[in-house]
Enzyme design. Structure first.
Site, PDB file in Angstrom:
ATOM      1  N   GLY A 155       1.355  -1.173   0.121  1.00 51.13           N
ATOM      2  CA  GLY A 155      -0.143  -0.022   0.305  1.00 51.13           C
ATOM      3  C   GLY A 155       0.856   0.570  -0.179  1.00 51.13           C
ATOM      4  N   ASP A 167      -4.468   2.323  10.469  1.00 53.29           N
ATOM      5  CA  ASP A 167      -6.211   2.312  11.072  1.00 53.29           C
ATOM      6  C   ASP A 167      -6.449   1.937  12.530  1.00 53.29           C
ATOM      7  OD1 ASP A 167      -8.924   1.658  10.589  1.00 53.29           O
ATOM      8  OD2 ASP A 167      -8.574  -0.245   9.517  1.00 53.29           O
ATOM      9  N   VAL A 201     -10.647   4.326   2.599  1.00 54.91           N
ATOM     10  CA  VAL A 201     -10.472   4.433   0.988  1.00 54.91           C
ATOM     11  C   VAL A 201      -9.677   4.130  -0.055  1.00 54.91           C
ATOM     12  CG1 VAL A 201      -9.815   6.928   2.359  1.00 54.91           C
ATOM     13  CG2 VAL A 201      -8.383   5.735   2.454  1.00 54.91           C
ATOM     14  N   ASP A 222      -5.730   0.080  -1.760  1.00 51.27           N
ATOM     15  CA  ASP A 222      -6.453  -1.218  -2.485  1.00 51.27           C
ATOM     16  C   ASP A 222      -7.681  -0.927  -1.529  1.00 51.27           C
ATOM     17  OD1 ASP A 222      -5.135  -2.337  -0.431  1.00 51.27           O
ATOM     18  OD2 ASP A 222      -5.740  -3.867  -1.950  1.00 51.27           O
ATOM     19  N   ARG A 251      -5.384   0.730  -6.532  1.00 48.50           N
ATOM     20  CA  ARG A 251      -3.825   1.242  -6.432  1.00 48.50           C
ATOM     21  C   ARG A 251      -2.689   1.839  -7.141  1.00 48.50           C
ATOM     22  NH1 ARG A 251      -2.096  -2.071  -1.922  1.00 48.50           N
ATOM     23  NH2 ARG A 251      -2.470  -4.471  -2.427  1.00 48.50           N
TER      24      ARG A 251
HETATM   25  P1  IMP Z   1      -4.325  -1.570  10.764  1.00 45.37           P
HETATM   26  O1  IMP Z   1      -3.353  -2.630  11.204  1.00 45.37           O
HETATM   27  O2  IMP Z   1      -5.777  -1.820  10.842  1.00 45.37           O
HETATM   28  O3  IMP Z   1      -3.881  -1.105  11.653  1.00 45.37           O
HETATM   29  O4  IMP Z   1      -4.632  -1.637   9.381  1.00 45.37           O
HETATM   30  C1  IMP Z   1      -3.118  -1.387   8.996  1.00 45.37           C
HETATM   31  C2  IMP Z   1      -2.892  -1.485   6.826  1.00 45.37           C
HETATM   32  O5  IMP Z   1      -4.759  -2.375   6.415  1.00 45.37           O
HETATM   33  C3  IMP Z   1      -3.091  -0.535   6.602  1.00 45.37           C
HETATM   34  O6  IMP Z   1      -1.604  -0.323   5.985  1.00 45.37           O
HETATM   35  C4  IMP Z   1      -3.662  -0.595   4.821  1.00 45.37           C
HETATM   36  O7  IMP Z   1      -2.957  -1.361   3.886  1.00 45.37           O
HETATM   37  C5  IMP Z   1      -5.235  -1.776   5.820  1.00 45.37           C
HETATM   38  N1  IMP Z   1      -6.288   0.202   5.479  1.00 45.37           N
HETATM   39  C6  IMP Z   1      -6.259  -0.052   6.564  1.00 45.37           C
HETATM   40  N2  IMP Z   1      -7.879   0.923   6.200  1.00 45.37           N
HETATM   41  C7  IMP Z   1      -7.613   0.761   5.192  1.00 45.37           C
HETATM   42  C8  IMP Z   1      -8.786   1.796   4.041  1.00 45.37           C
HETATM   43  O8  IMP Z   1      -9.181   2.599   4.190  1.00 45.37           O
HETATM   44  N3  IMP Z   1      -8.004   1.344   2.757  1.00 45.37           N
HETATM   45  C9  IMP Z   1      -7.229   0.779   1.975  1.00 45.37           C
HETATM   46  N4  IMP Z   1      -6.220  -0.198   2.764  1.00 45.37           N
HETATM   47  C10 IMP Z   1      -6.985   0.000   4.478  1.00 45.37           C
HETATM   48 MG    MG Z   2      -0.670  -1.492   4.514  1.00 45.13          MG
END
Ligand code: IMP
Ligand code: MG
Length: 191
Positions: A47, A106, A156, A162, A168
């Site tokens: 990403g 996130d 998003v 993605d 992407r």
């Molecule tokens: P976390 O572990 O919940 O912080 O998520 C991290 C990963 O989830 C990010 O590096 C993204 O690859 C994916 N991610 C989280 N939110 C989104 C979004 O809104 N769109 C796309 N990918 C997301």
């Molecule tokens: Mg990611």
């Protein structure tokens, strides 16, 4: 050809111009913070790859590049909570100033799992820079050196991000809205 390929991207959150302006500012911040440290800037694949290559070109200091790939998501919009190390770093980070470059912070689940593993190698410093963050969804605290934009709880896509590996290559960041079966399933802002 069926519907327009980005038909589910219902709203542009940040235009290409807005992104470029903010990424340039972040390059200045990082160039100051890491001056004289020859940082190892780690792209968290996939990403962050678009953001990473733009960001590095706005960094005006000597630095080194590396890549790692972790995965906590399947083909959906919710984290699975389990982090897999799919591609590890190419070399040891002991004594290095390490900056992880992420697309979006996130829940923090991914970095919460990744950071202790990297800390165990005793880097001189370890910090995170993310283009986006969703503060409302944070489950774990993650130390952020620099963040591009704080966004609300929306999914998003674009500029590297993605949905099921699609979108992407959009040059902007937009809100992804899942397919509606019929008009009655539309989200009502004022129910
Ligand atoms: P976390 O572990 O919940 O912080 O998520 C991290 C990963 O989830 C990010 O590096 C993204 O690859 C994916 N991610 C989280 N939110 C989104 C979004 O809104 N769109 C796309 N990918 C997301
Ligand atoms: Mg990611």
């Amino acid at each position: 050809m069926g519907e327009k390929w980005d038909a589910h991207v219902t709203q542009v959150l940040y235009t290409q111009q807005q992104i470029q302006k903010r990424v340039a500012e972040m390059g200045v911040v990082l160039s100051t913070a890491y001056a004289g440290k020859n940082p190892l800037m780690v792209c968290v694949l996939k990403g962050a790859c678009v953001f990473y290559t733009d960001l590095l070109r706005h960094c005006t200091i000597p630095l080194e590049m590396d890549f790692m790939r972790v995965s906590s998501y399947g083909d959906g919009t919710e984290t699975s909570g389990t982090v897999q190390f799919l591609v590890p770093l190419s070399r040891a980070i002991t004594g290095r100033h390490v900056l992880l470059v992420e697309d979006i912070l996130d829940t923090g689940t991914t970095l919460h799992a990744v950071l202790p593993t990297l800390e165990a190698q005793k880097p001189a410093s370890l910090a995170v820079c993310a283009l986006l963050e969703k503060p409302a969804r944070r489950r774990y605290p993650v130390p952020m050196a620099c963040c591009g934009f704080s966004i609300p709880d929306v999914f998003v896509v674009g500029y590297g991000l993605d949905y099921a590996e699609q979108y992407r290559n959009l040059p902007y960041i937009g809100i992804y809205t899942p397919e509606k079966k019929d008009s009655e399933q539309c989200i009502c802002v004022n129910p």
